[in-house]
Design a protein around this motif. Structure first.
Motif, PDB file in Angstrom:
ATOM      1  N   ARG A 157      38.481  38.348 -13.502  1.00 12.66           N
ATOM      2  CA  ARG A 157      37.308  38.688 -14.312  1.00 12.66           C
ATOM      3  C   ARG A 157      36.502  39.832 -13.705  1.00 12.66           C
ATOM      4  O   ARG A 157      35.639  40.414 -14.374  1.00 12.66           O
ATOM      5  N   THR A 164      44.673  38.225 -19.961  1.00 14.95           N
ATOM      6  CA  THR A 164      44.703  36.922 -20.624  1.00 14.95           C
ATOM      7  C   THR A 164      45.129  35.886 -19.603  1.00 14.95           C
ATOM      8  O   THR A 164      46.120  36.074 -18.897  1.00 14.95           O
ATOM      9  N   SER A 192      39.301  28.070 -24.234  1.00 16.06           N
ATOM     10  CA  SER A 192      39.111  28.179 -22.797  1.00 16.06           C
ATOM     11  C   SER A 192      38.798  26.833 -22.152  1.00 16.06           C
ATOM     12  O   SER A 192      39.310  26.507 -21.078  1.00 16.06           O
ATOM     13  N   PHE A 221      44.659  37.182 -27.461  1.00 17.73           N
ATOM     14  CA  PHE A 221      43.689  36.589 -26.535  1.00 17.73           C
ATOM     15  C   PHE A 221      43.226  37.599 -25.472  1.00 17.73           C
ATOM     16  O   PHE A 221      43.160  37.297 -24.280  1.00 17.73           O
ATOM     17  N   ARG A 223      41.181  39.595 -22.962  1.00 17.32           N
ATOM     18  CA  ARG A 223      40.051  39.272 -22.085  1.00 17.32           C
ATOM     19  C   ARG A 223      39.501  37.873 -22.377  1.00 17.32           C
ATOM     20  O   ARG A 223      38.294  37.666 -22.486  1.00 17.32           O
ATOM     21  N   SER A 224      40.431  36.930 -22.497  1.00 16.62           N
ATOM     22  CA  SER A 224      40.010  35.548 -22.756  1.00 16.62           C
ATOM     23  C   SER A 224      41.005  34.585 -22.130  1.00 16.62           C
ATOM     24  O   SER A 224      42.063  34.970 -21.642  1.00 16.62           O
ATOM     25  N   THR A 225      40.632  33.314 -22.171  1.00 19.05           N
ATOM     26  CA  THR A 225      41.402  32.235 -21.559  1.00 19.05           C
ATOM     27  C   THR A 225      41.754  31.214 -22.616  1.00 19.05           C
ATOM     28  O   THR A 225      40.956  30.951 -23.524  1.00 19.05           O
TER      29      THR A 225
END
Length: 231
Positions: A157, A164, A192, A221, A223-225
């Motif tokens: 991050r 991802t 997430s 997805f 920049r996401s979890t």
């Protein structure tokens, strides 16, 4: 498409290799030992360590006519055996430092996309784990894997990558239990925080490999979890 693969000799990573090649893509894999990865058409194998930026740079240039569009990382911590009580062999920051090195080298090369396999229970998904799962993780050395994947979660991050994080539920290694490796199931995504997870949740290793490759190919997805389990 051409991919950089880290962790390609692992039980999930080998399925990722097969999935990438079966879709007609190519890949270059940086591996610490090539003994567990057979040469195949479309696959270039480079021996080295993800803890070394020069080794990663050499891997990117191993196929001069091809530049990776993304990296798929399935690195994991190594224990002395498969027992959940077995001592850890890998250093605590192996995953996090490897991820940081890969991201730094990729950014310098103008490559922004990276897909990383993680595990359910990391970060904000911890609160959604069933309490028995929390007890088991705290009682066994799996707690270290959770901690070290958490370091990766925080490290990535801090980058400017298009990342991802795929948090897999309990992995089911069908191929090692006499199951059908080619059997496909739907993948469920839980967001997430993994809200809705249960003790029965698992994901077949071949299914999560297919999901990882799809995420990389389709740019899903960003920049996401996402927590995943078999549907």
């Amino acid at each position: 498409m051409h991919f950089l693969l880290l962790g390609a000799t692992g039980r999930t990573g080998q399925h990722v290799v097969s999935e990438v090649l079966s879709r007609g893509h190519t890949a270059v894999a940086l591996v610490r030992t090539s003994n567990n990865l057979a040469p195949r058409s479309g696959l270039t194998i480079v021996t080295g360590t993800p803890l070394s930026a020069p080794d990663i740079e050499s891997t990117l240039s191993a196929t001069p006519s091809l530049t990776p569009c993304a990296a798929i990382i399935t690195l994991n911590m190594v224990r002395e055996s498969d027992s959940p009580f077995a001592p850890q062999v890998s250093p605590p920051r192996f995953l996090a430092d490897s991820c940081a090195n890969v991201c730094a080298v990729l950014r310098r090369a103008g490559i922004d996309r990276v897909v990383v396999m993680s595990m359910a229970g990391v970060g904000d998904s911890w609160a959604s784990l069933p309490w028995l799962s929390k007890v088991f993780m705290g009682w066994t050395n799996i707690k270290y894997a959770l901690e070290y994947h958490g370091l990766v979660d925080r490290e990535i991050r801090l980058t400017e990558m298009d990342w991802t994080l795929v948090r897999a539920s309990r992995l089911r290694f069908d191929d090692q239990k006499g199951g059908v490796t080619g059997m496909e199931e739907n993948i469920q995504t839980l967001g997430s925080d993994g809200k809705g997870m249960s003790m029965a949740d698992s994901v077949g290793v071949s299914n999560v490999a297919r999901f990882l490759v799809s995420v990389a190919v389709e740019g899903l997805f960003s920049r996401s979890t996402v927590v995943v389990r078999d549907g």
